[in-house]
Design an enzyme around this catalytic site. Sequence first.
Site, PDB file in Angstrom:
ATOM      1  CE1 TYR A  74      -1.086  -5.269   3.279  1.00  0.00           C
ATOM      2  CE2 TYR A  74      -1.740  -6.443   1.286  1.00  0.00           C
ATOM      3  CZ  TYR A  74      -0.853  -5.607   1.951  1.00  0.00           C
ATOM      4  OH  TYR A  74       0.254  -5.127   1.307  1.00  0.00           O
ATOM      5  CB  SER A  75      -6.604 -12.140   6.459  1.00  0.00           C
ATOM      6  OG  SER A  75      -7.524 -12.682   7.366  1.00  0.00           O
TER       7      SER A  75
END
Length: 302
Positions: A74-75
Site C-alpha cells: 500500500y506504499s
Amino acid sequence: MTGTDTRGLAALRPRLPSPVQEVADERFGRRGVRLLLKRDDLIHPELVGNKWRKLAPNLTTADGRTVLTFGGAYSNHLRATAAAGRLLGLSTVGVVRGQELAGRPLNPSLARCAADGMRLHFADRSAYRRKAEPEILAALLRAADAEGAVVVPEGGSNPEAVRGCRALGEELGEHADVVALACGTGGTLAGLAAGLPPGRRTLGIPVLKGGFLADDIRRLQVRAFGGLRGTWSLDDRFHHGGYARTTPELDSFAEDFEHRHGLPVERVYVAKMLHALLTLAEEGAFPRGTALAAVITGRPFP
C-alpha cells in the site's frame, strides 16, 4: 531529461512554494498556540507533498534510464514513483514487499501502479529486509530484469532527497517557531531541519514503532551535508500501534479535524502528526505565543 536538467520536472508545473494556511482551532488557541498548515499536499495532484520533494532530485539523474524502487503493498511512494514515470516517460519498476498471491487481483494501490506502467516484482520478506546488501540488491535487479536501473531507496530517502527537502525549511523561514511532521524513513525531517533558520526547531512524529529513527536521520544528514544540521527531536508516543495502523481514538480525531477545517486527513501519516500536536499542546509542550507549523505531507488517495 538529462543529468541535472530539471526542465522536464518544471513542465509538470509544481506549486512551489506550497501555501501556508493558518487555521483557527480553539483547542490550540486556548493554549496560546497558533496552528499553521504547510500545504505540501497541494504541490502536485499526483506527486503529492514530500513525494515531490524527495523524488524530483532523484528523477533528474535518471537520464532516461529505468527507475527502480521499493515499498509495501500500500506504499504511497510506489504510487508516486509510478505516476512520475508515466508523466515523464520513464520506465519504472516497483519491488513489493511480500509474496504475490496467485490468482488474487492486485489491491487498488498496486493496481494503480500497474495502470501507470510500473512493472511489479514481488520479493519475499527475508530478501526484502536485506535489500540494501549489495549481493541481495544485485539479485533483485536481475530478477526484476532491471540491471542498470537508477535505484531509489524505500520511501525515497537518500542524500539527493534530503537535500531536496531542505527547501521545505527554507520556505517556512520565519513563519514558524516549531515545524512538525510525521516521519517514516526520516528523509524529509533530515532536510527540513537543515533548511530552517537558526532559532527554529523541527519536531518529528514517527509513525512506526521501534525507536530507531534518530540514528537514521543522523546518518542521512551526514551523508547529505557532511554533518548534523538544525535542531530537531522525535516523539515516539504516537504511532498508534505501528505503520498503517489506527485506533478508534485516532479515527475519531481525524474525522473531527476534517469536519472542523474542511481538510481531508490522510490516516497513515498526517492524522498521527496532528493528533500528536493536539496532545502536546494540551500537555503544555509549546510556550504561549508559539507559531506551530504542521507539514501536510500527503492526502488520502482515492
